[in-house]
Structure formats: C-alpha cells, structure tokens
Scaffold this motif. Structure first.
Motif: not given
Length: 283
Positions: A108-117, A124-134, A154-157, A163-166
């Motif tokens: 399912e994830e491969l059917r979307h762009d790589f940032l979808w998942r 969410e607001p107020g939370e601390i999120g942690v990504f083990d890999r990303s 190359g295009s993904r950089y 994405f991170e700026r947003a």
C-alpha cells in the motif's frame, strides 16, 4: 570540557557543507560531563527534566499551542536507535509521545509517494514524535540497493528539504540525529547478539551481507547529511560506539530544544476560587 548548553553547537553539522564521516571519531564523547558513571547520573537527572517539560508541552497542546517535536534517529544497524528510544523516551509519559519504527514499505505504501507514510506518523500538537529510521531510508537504502533510478534518488533531497521546511513553519521542532558507529563496534554487537539467546531474535543472516555494503552506506549518508541539513532542520552527528554517551547526548539535545521552546501550562479557563469554594462546601 564544554558547557552542557553548547552540545547543539558541538554536534551540529554545518548546513550545506560536505561531510566526511571517516573524519569523525565514533568513540568520541564531546560535551560529556565526565566518564560513563558521571554521564549515567547526569542522564538520569536529564530524564526528570525532560518529563517535566514534556508534560508542559502536552498541556499547552490541549489549549491550542500547535508546537510539537520530531526526533529522527538514523544510523547503521546496531547503532542504537531502539536503545535510544528505550533509554531516553522511556522517561516520558507515553500518552504524549508517538514512536514509529519504519520498516520496508508495504504494498500500500509503495502505491503512494515516499513521504505519504511519513506524514501519517507525524506528531500532533503537544506531542513528541520519534522516528526509528525515517523518510531518509528513501535516499539511503534506495540508493545503496538501487531500488529506484539515480535521478529519482537525487530528486528526493529537495523534496525532503521542502517537507522539513513545511514542518518547521507549522510549529514542528525537527531534531535529526545520525548515530555514528564504527564497523568494528557493529561487528562486536552482532557477535553479542549471536552469543546471547535472548538477543538472537534481533539478528538475521542478512545483517552480515549488509556489512559488505558499508562503504556504499557511508557515502549515501554523507550525501544525505550534506544535502538535507538546514537551519530549520539540522543534523546532529552523535558518536555511538559508547552506548552511555549516545543516550546521554540524544537526551541532552532533546532537553536543550524543549528548554528553548519553553512550553507553559495553560491558564485556567474557569473561576478557580469559585470551584475551590464549591468543593469545600460539599457535605
């Protein structure tokens, strides 16, 4: 010894500059308050401070404060991403945390762009999120194993930077930690997994095959660290040969960012004195 408040400056990689990982000592302990014993004691104190700040961040989020934190952990196998979650995030209230370990993409994830998942797991607001890999797996594993054409990698950089700026513009404090491990230390840790029956579930024969790709992974990381480091989402290089230092350093980085945010408990939206009076009058 540098002051603790300077750890971000000590570990931050200069945005946009070439990175040579071989030039960074994987066994170094920059900024540590001392050796292992002193650092473990300081890490315990840091944990208590993190818990208080996290509660304030969570409370502020319930009152409309949209700020939140995303801690990204990247590194070679056995560098300690899971261990860092256990020893650093373990101090916090789970109700205010969102931890996600990214594995190989599903169909399912491969059917979307790589940032979808990735977007689906953001705090969410107020939370601390942690990504083990990303999302960085898509310029690391994808590059080393040739899962997509070089032009796509190359295009993904640029897409990651956008994405991170947003995220930063939307109130997300992005803390990216590269856990820098030596191949010799990885070998020792893999051998320990084989020698301990309670650790063998973490081992796979393919771990040995991946070691043959070590130079390719180092090159892929160097490119990602160079192309995707910005003032709004810098990379911190954390030497990871010493587990005690790795845990202390990531906890300290998180503490420095939370202190800078300085979240506050929301003001009561009701008459405190009147409510107290009512309770005291109960029979």
């Amino acid at each position: 010894m540098a002051r603790k408040s300077e750890l971000r400056e000590l570990l931050r990689l200069p945005p946009g500059e070439p990175v040579v990982l071989a030039a960074h000592d994987t066994a170094a302990t920059p900024g540590a308050p001392g050796g292992k014993r002193a650092s473990l004691a300081d890490a315990a104190r840091t944990g208590k401070k993190l818990a208080r700040l996290q509660e304030r961040l969570w409370a502020a989020g319930t009152a409309g404060d949209r700020r939140r934190v995303l801690l990204v952990l990247q590194g070679m196998d056995t560098s300690g991403k899971g261990g860092t979650v256990k020893h650093v995030i373990g101090h916090l209230d789970p109700s205010g945390c969102r931890v996600h370990a990214f594995k190989a993409p599903t169909r399912e994830e491969l059917r979307h762009d790589f940032l979808w998942r990735v977007r689906r797991e953001l705090p969410e607001p107020g939370e601390i999120g942690v990504f083990d890999r990303s999302h960085y797996e898509d310029v690391l594993v994808a590059r080393v194993r040739h899962l997509v054409p070089p032009a796509v990698v190359g295009s993904r950089y640029g897409l990651i930077n956008d994405f991170e700026r947003a995220l930063a513009e939307d109130g997300v404090t992005v803390i990216k930690c590269f856990l820098h491990l030596s191949p010799e230390e990885q070998r020792r840790r893999l051998l320990r997994r084989l020698d301990r029956p309670d650790k063998r579930w973490k081992f796979a024969p393919s771990d040995i095959d991946e070691r043959a790709r070590w130079p390719a992974y180092q090159e892929a990381y160097e490119l990602a660290l160079e192309h995707c480091s910005a003032p709004y989402a810098p990379w911190y290089l954390v030497p990871a040969d010493h587990k005690w230092y790795r845990n202390w350093a990531v906890g300290r980085l998180l503490l420095e960012h939370l202190r800078e945010l300085d979240p506050r408990y929301p003001e009561a939206g009701f008459d405190v004195a009147r409510c107290r009076e009512r309770l005291l009058k109960e029979t």
